[in-house]
Enzyme design. Structure first.
Site, short mmCIF file in Angstrom:
data_model
loop_
_atom_site.label_atom_id
_atom_site.label_comp_id
_atom_site.label_asym_id
_atom_site.label_seq_id
_atom_site.Cartn_x
_atom_site.Cartn_y
_atom_site.Cartn_z
N ASP A 1 0.86 -1.00 0.03
CA ASP A 1 -0.12 0.04 0.10
C ASP A 1 0.79 1.27 -0.10
O ASP A 1 2.27 1.17 0.04
CB ASP A 1 -0.91 0.09 1.31
N ASP B 1 -0.37 5.09 1.15
CA ASP B 1 -0.42 6.01 2.00
C ASP B 1 -0.81 5.58 3.43
O ASP B 1 -1.71 4.75 3.74
CB ASP B 1 -1.75 7.14 1.59
#
Length: 235
Positions: free
Chosen positions: A22, A24
């Protein structure tokens, strides 16, 4: 009830065919910038930004906006407003501790890796440029899938882009319950970071390993695969 235990598990080495991370909250901490962004959008929509922020993390903006104004959610608009975030609030973002070293090590070891994010390509390119982080050759963004996390198809697309369609030996790095659920639904191992959510939330979402941040993860040089040493995981 708080989970009993501590971040003191002995080091362990795990080997996978590929790694998908991922962005953020896992590689970049843009919390302050995102808060300012949703305050601006909330004012435009006439919606309390606190209401938006309560459900926006780990979700695509197009899905969040759909809840408040069905006219706004189109990719041209979302890419435009997200592309402004690094330009307007670039000084409000920092890398997650250990992220720069991890990305550099993945690239140097020629490990199969990529980024799978709920952000748009404009947002990710912006942050990577502002923070001068290693740019992944494999990138799955919000525009690339019909449904966002917790649906697993973003991570399944990431696997496909790594040319590992026949493998279930992939590891996902995540910080949000929606992303953890997506990784697990894809059939992958998930290492979660306590950078944005409580330990209990990560456990409930099904994380296999939980660490505080990326300083606990080192990349070993193994040709064609990803070997990670994990230190001080929760136990």
């Amino acid at each position: 009830m708080p989970a009993s235990g501590s971040f003191s598990a002995p080091p362990q080495t795990l080997t996978f065919d590929g790694l998908l991370s991922d962005f953020d909250g896992t590689i970049v901490d843009s919390t302050d910038a995102i808060i300012k962004h949703w305050h601006k959008i909330g004012a435009e929509l006439g919606v309390d930004p606190a209401t938006i922020l309560a459900t926006s993390h780990g979700r695509r903006s197009i899905d969040t906006l759909q809840l408040y104004d069905p006219k706004k959610p189109n990719w041209e608009y979302v890419s435009y407003v997200e592309g402004l975030i690094p330009k307007e609030y670039g000084s409000d973002a920092v890398e997650i501790p250990g992220a720069r070293n991890l990305l550099s090590a993945l690239e140097e070891s020629r490990a199969p890796w990529g980024v799978v994010t709920s952000g748009t390509r404009a947002l990710i390119d912006g942050w990577l440029g502002v923070l001068k982080l290693t740019h992944p050759k494999v990138l799955v963004t919000a525009e690339d899938v019909e449904l966002g996390k917790p649906d697993p198809r973003c991570y399944l697309l990431g696997r496909k882009k790594l040319n590992l369609e026949n493998s279930s030996s992939l590891v996902v790095l995540e910080d949000a319950p929606s992303g953890i659920k997506a990784g697990k639904a894809a059939g992958f191992t998930v290492i979660a970071l306590t950078t944005t959510h409580k330990l209990e939330q990560l456990q409930e979402a099904g994380a296999d390993v939980i660490v505080e941040d990326l300083r606990s993860i080192s990349v070993k040089n193994v040709e064609g695969r990803v070997q990670l040493e994990i230190r001080n995981a929760f136990q």
